[in-house]
Design an enzyme around this catalytic site. Structure first.
Site, short mmCIF file in Angstrom:
data_model
loop_
_atom_site.label_atom_id
_atom_site.label_comp_id
_atom_site.label_asym_id
_atom_site.label_seq_id
_atom_site.Cartn_x
_atom_site.Cartn_y
_atom_site.Cartn_z
N GLU A 127 4.15 15.12 -27.88
CA GLU A 127 4.07 15.06 -26.41
C GLU A 127 2.74 14.53 -25.88
O GLU A 127 2.10 15.19 -25.06
CB GLU A 127 4.41 16.44 -25.83
CG GLU A 127 5.78 16.91 -26.28
CD GLU A 127 6.13 18.35 -25.87
OE1 GLU A 127 5.36 18.96 -25.11
OE2 GLU A 127 7.18 18.85 -26.32
N GLU A 185 15.24 17.89 -31.05
CA GLU A 185 15.28 19.21 -30.40
C GLU A 185 16.45 19.24 -29.44
O GLU A 185 16.28 19.31 -28.23
CB GLU A 185 13.97 19.49 -29.66
CG GLU A 185 12.75 19.44 -30.56
CD GLU A 185 11.44 19.79 -29.85
OE1 GLU A 185 11.48 20.36 -28.74
OE2 GLU A 185 10.39 19.48 -30.42
O1 9MR Z 1 11.28 26.79 -28.53
C1 9MR Z 1 9.90 27.04 -28.40
C2 9MR Z 1 9.70 28.30 -27.61
O2 9MR Z 1 10.16 29.42 -28.33
C3 9MR Z 1 8.24 28.47 -27.26
O3 9MR Z 1 8.07 29.59 -26.40
C4 9MR Z 1 7.74 27.21 -26.58
C5 9MR Z 1 6.30 27.40 -26.25
O4 9MR Z 1 5.63 26.28 -25.97
O5 9MR Z 1 7.93 26.11 -27.43
C6 9MR Z 1 9.28 25.86 -27.67
O6 9MR Z 1 9.46 24.69 -28.43
C7 9MR Z 1 8.97 23.48 -27.86
C8 9MR Z 1 8.66 22.56 -28.99
O7 9MR Z 1 7.75 23.16 -29.85
C9 9MR Z 1 8.12 21.23 -28.49
N1 9MR Z 1 9.01 20.63 -27.55
C10 9MR Z 1 9.42 21.46 -26.43
C11 9MR Z 1 10.01 22.77 -26.97
C12 9MR Z 1 10.47 23.61 -25.83
O8 9MR Z 1 9.39 24.01 -25.06
#
Ligand code: 9MR
Length: 378
Positions: free
Chosen positions: A163, A268
């Site tokens: 990102e 994702e």
């Molecule tokens: O799914 C993840 C969630 O459990 C966490 O709280 C969150 C915190 O930043 O991150 C989520 O996963 C992210 C991923 O690592 C990167 N892309 C966006 C995803 C959703 O936020």
């Protein structure tokens, strides 16, 4: 009644019961998703800590049966792996890798350099001021070398940078960017390559179907390639909602990233049904809205018409992935069951969403069979 007649009646009744059972139970999936897509692309799931530690047994069974690739949803992010400088915590990450190895799975490390879920110490000195460029580069090098080095030869690919490009194609003004400049991206890829020359290295982002971000990512990748920096793949996060992203734009991105000579991965995937609290639909994790009841309309289950539209969108996107299976190496769902999806709590805490392929009781939704049929037909 004679004995012989009795037997005939019972046989007849038995046949009726079998037929009725056949009519009333929905067709249960017999084939695994991973087998239906064998030879096309890997089928992946993100694992949470309860699955990694084996507490979520139902979730683990689904993963073992249906998926052949796993990504660590949270436990390999820098705030968990190195909460304090020089103090690494590998317990959960080690279990993740052991689980993957025990089950012969493809494994993705997620993620080395991300502005979010990075500990504050990474960017600051003892007085709380930003560290110098050299210090931050050294911290990046140390983090990447230690983490990638620990799993050398075991993790198949890393989301090296996550990102970093905004919707308009410019660089996100993260601490990495403001302190180091654009060069933090090639440096991260170089450090990862040095630590494990055989692992694949990916750039991963959300909203990857948007034209501005597409152009920004393409030119960032070209600049890496011009400097001979190793990069192998592009992860297109698939955080979707009903009606977005635009499937034609998404397809253009699959093509554009593939034309860079890289493998494309849908990394994702989940499709929410709940309304987004603002018109600015994004996946920026720092967003948070106060709970509103009217924004949580499906607490008693999902109405059939909404479920149908949701299912059609999954099918449409999988048709697209199949059409481009020569370019796509993996499709990863961001979780297993609706019960534990991050989407229930983002961007508003405490809602009930329905984004994944398995329901809150860990049962396959009808779409699972649809996707299996689709994969087998092609
Ligand atoms: O799914 C993840 C969630 O459990 C966490 O709280 C969150 C915190 O930043 O991150 C989520 O996963 C992210 C991923 O690592 C990167 N892309 C966006 C995803 C959703 O936020």
């Amino acid at each position: 009644m004679k004995k012989g007649n009795n037997k005939t009646v019972w046989t007849f009744l038995f046949i009726c019961v079998v037929m009725l059972a056949g009519c009333s139970t929905p067709e249960k999936e017999t084939v695994a998703l991973k087998d239906a897509y064998q030879g096309k692309f890997l089928m992946g799931a993100a694992l949470n800590v309860d699955q990694i530690e084996g507490r979520d047994r139902a979730g683990v069974e689904i993963v073992k049966h249906h998926f052949n690739s796993i990504t660590a949803e949270n436990c390999m992010k820098s705030m968990y792996l190195q909460p304090k400088e020089g103090e690494f915590f590998f317990e959960e990450a080690d279990r993740f890798v052991e689980f993957g190895e025990a089950n012969g799975m493809h494994m993705v490390g997620h993620t080395l350099i991300w502005h979010s879920q990075a500990p504050d110490w990474f960017f600051t000195d003892e007085e709380g001021n930003d560290v110098s460029r050299d210090v931050l580069i050294e911290r990046m090098r140390n983090h990447i070398t230690t983490v990638v080095g620990r799993y050398k030869g075991r993790i198949h690919g890393w989301d090296v940078v996550n990102e970093a490009i905004l919707e308009d194609g410019t660089y996100r003004n993260s601490k990495f960017y403001s302190i180091i400049g654009e060069e933090y991206i090639p440096l991260a890829f170089e450090f990862a390559h040095e630590a494990d020359p055989d692992t694949e290295l990916y750039y991963n982002d959300y909203g990857m179907g948007l034209e501005g971000r597409r152009n920004g990512v393409v030119s960032m990748v070209k600049s890496l390639q011009e400097k001979n920096i190793p990069i192998h793949g592009i992860g297109m996060q698939g955080h979707m909602g009903l009606g977005y992203p635009d499937i034609n734009e998404y397809e253009k991105s699959i093509q554009a990233y593939s034309e860079l000579g890289l493998t494309v991965m849908i990394t994702e995937m989940d499709i929410i049904v709940l309304p987004f609290p603002s018109s600015d639909v994004t996946a920026e994790v720092s967003l948070s809205y106060e709970y509103q009841q009217e924004m949580n309309p499906y607490t008693d289950g999902l109405p059939e018409p909404v479920a149908t539209v949701w299912e059609e969108q999954y099918v449409d996107f999988f048709k697209l992935f199949l059409k481009h299976h020569d370019k796509i190496s993996r499709v990863t769902l961001w979780g297993v069951s609706d019960a534990t999806s991050w989407r229930n709590d983002w961007p508003m805490q405490g809602r009930m969403d329905y984004p994944l392929l398995f329901d809150r009781d860990y049962q396959p939704k009808p779409v699972v069979n649809e996707l299996i049929k689709l994969g087998k037909e092609q």
